[in-house]
Write an enzyme that holds these catalytic residues in place. Structure first.
Site, PDB file in Angstrom:
ATOM      1  N   ASP A   1       0.843  -1.209   0.000  1.00  0.00           N
ATOM      2  CA  ASP A   1       0.000   0.000   0.000  1.00  0.00           C
ATOM      3  C   ASP A   1       0.867   1.243   0.000  1.00  0.00           C
ATOM      4  O   ASP A   1       1.977   1.218   0.520  1.00  0.00           O
ATOM      5  CB  ASP A   1      -0.804   0.132   1.302  1.00  0.00           C
ATOM      6  CG  ASP A   1      -1.672  -1.042   1.593  1.00  0.00           C
ATOM      7  OD1 ASP A   1      -1.973  -1.787   0.657  1.00  0.00           O
ATOM      8  OD2 ASP A   1      -2.042  -1.193   2.776  1.00  0.00           O
TER       9      ASP A   1
HETATM   10  N1  URA Z   1      -1.218  -5.840   4.021  1.00  0.00           N
HETATM   11  C1  URA Z   1      -1.622  -4.566   4.029  1.00  0.00           C
HETATM   12  O1  URA Z   1      -2.608  -4.226   4.670  1.00  0.00           O
HETATM   13  N2  URA Z   1      -0.922  -3.687   3.316  1.00  0.00           N
HETATM   14  C2  URA Z   1       0.185  -3.999   2.609  1.00  0.00           C
HETATM   15  O2  URA Z   1       0.809  -3.137   1.980  1.00  0.00           O
HETATM   16  C3  URA Z   1       0.599  -5.337   2.632  1.00  0.00           C
HETATM   17  C4  URA Z   1      -0.121  -6.245   3.350  1.00  0.00           C
END
Ligand code: URA
Length: 245
Positions: free
Chosen positions: A114
């Site tokens: 993310d």
């Molecule tokens: N889980 C999440 O919530 N975000 C990420 O970037 C990776 C795994």
């Protein structure tokens, strides 16, 4: 046993690596500006073996060749950049040299983090490597360090390990995941699948909220402490072994 490497015409190889048009490369050959093993190349259609050490042997206008096709990079993703080729705003690809954007095959992230997640991110232009690392059958584990908004209750490790936890609007339970409690509001979570916003949604499912998230390990490969946020380097052959490649 000797390993056979792909061969490619010099002008095609360099054009695919984003150096310019085949015509540009022909001009550099004429100017004796492309040097292999100390000798200027005289033929733009000469076939070149694409070996992992090519960057150490071939220079263009006096500069070592970029990593040849088949590269695997590790990048310490900072918060605030997006794992996408086309979304607006700062992208992880903006952290790489501009020429690398023009490469064919393109360099892609191995899965995504993310925008608000930092940590270890792999990138590659090798479709086979990409597939091996993201395929559910490959079972590649990923470890995340989560800082939580509220103290842990105590039952989270059992819930996450159960193999029965359902995330909102999904119809298949999550695979068992391993939680290591590091402190009242800090935990490491190891997953073997990669659903959308999985870590954040798992903690939401047990009444918590992830305030900060960092990935610190993929398979047996740790984010190197000396790899600063926003920087990258090639994965070594020892590190490839740690990734199971
Ligand atoms: N889980 C999440 O919530 N975000 C990420 O970037 C990776 C795994």
């Amino acid at each position: 046993m000797s390993k056979l490497f792909d061969q490619m015409r010099l002008d095609r190889l360099l054009a695919n690596m984003g150096y310019g048009s085949r015509r540009d490369i022909q001009q550099w050959v004429k100017a004796r500006a492309i040097v292999l093993d100390g000798a200027a190349l005289s033929d733009a259609d000469q076939r070149i073996a694409i070996t992992p050490d090519l960057s150490a042997r071939l220079t263009i206008l006096g500069h070592p060749l970029d990593p040849p096709p088949g590269m695997i990079l590790m990048l310490h993703k900072p918060v605030g950049v997006t794992c996408s080729h086309k979304e607006a705003g700062p992208l992880v690809y903006d952290l790489l040299p501009p020429r690398w954007r023009a490469r064919k095959p393109a360099i892609s992230t191995v899965g995504r983090l993310d925008k608000e997640t930092s940590g270890l991110l792999l990138l590659t232009d090798d479709g086979t490597v990409l597939h091996r690392l993201i395929s559910p059958r490959g079972n590649t584990s990923k470890r995340y360090v989560a800082t939580l908004a509220r103290p842990l209750r105590g039952n989270e490790a059992a819930v996450f390990a159960s193999g029965t936890l359902m995330l909102e609007s999904e119809d298949k339970p999550l695979l068992p995941a391993n939680l290591e409690v590091m402190g009242p509001t800090e935990a490491r979570l190891t997953l073997t699948e990669g659903r959308y916003h999985q870590v954040r949604r798992m903690f939401a499912a047990v009444g918590n909220h992830v305030a900060a998230l960092r990935r610190d390990r993929i398979a047996d490969l740790d984010l190197p402490p000396d790899l600063g946020a926003g920087t990258y380097r090639l994965v070594t052959s020892e590190e490839m072994r740690r990734l199971g490649l």
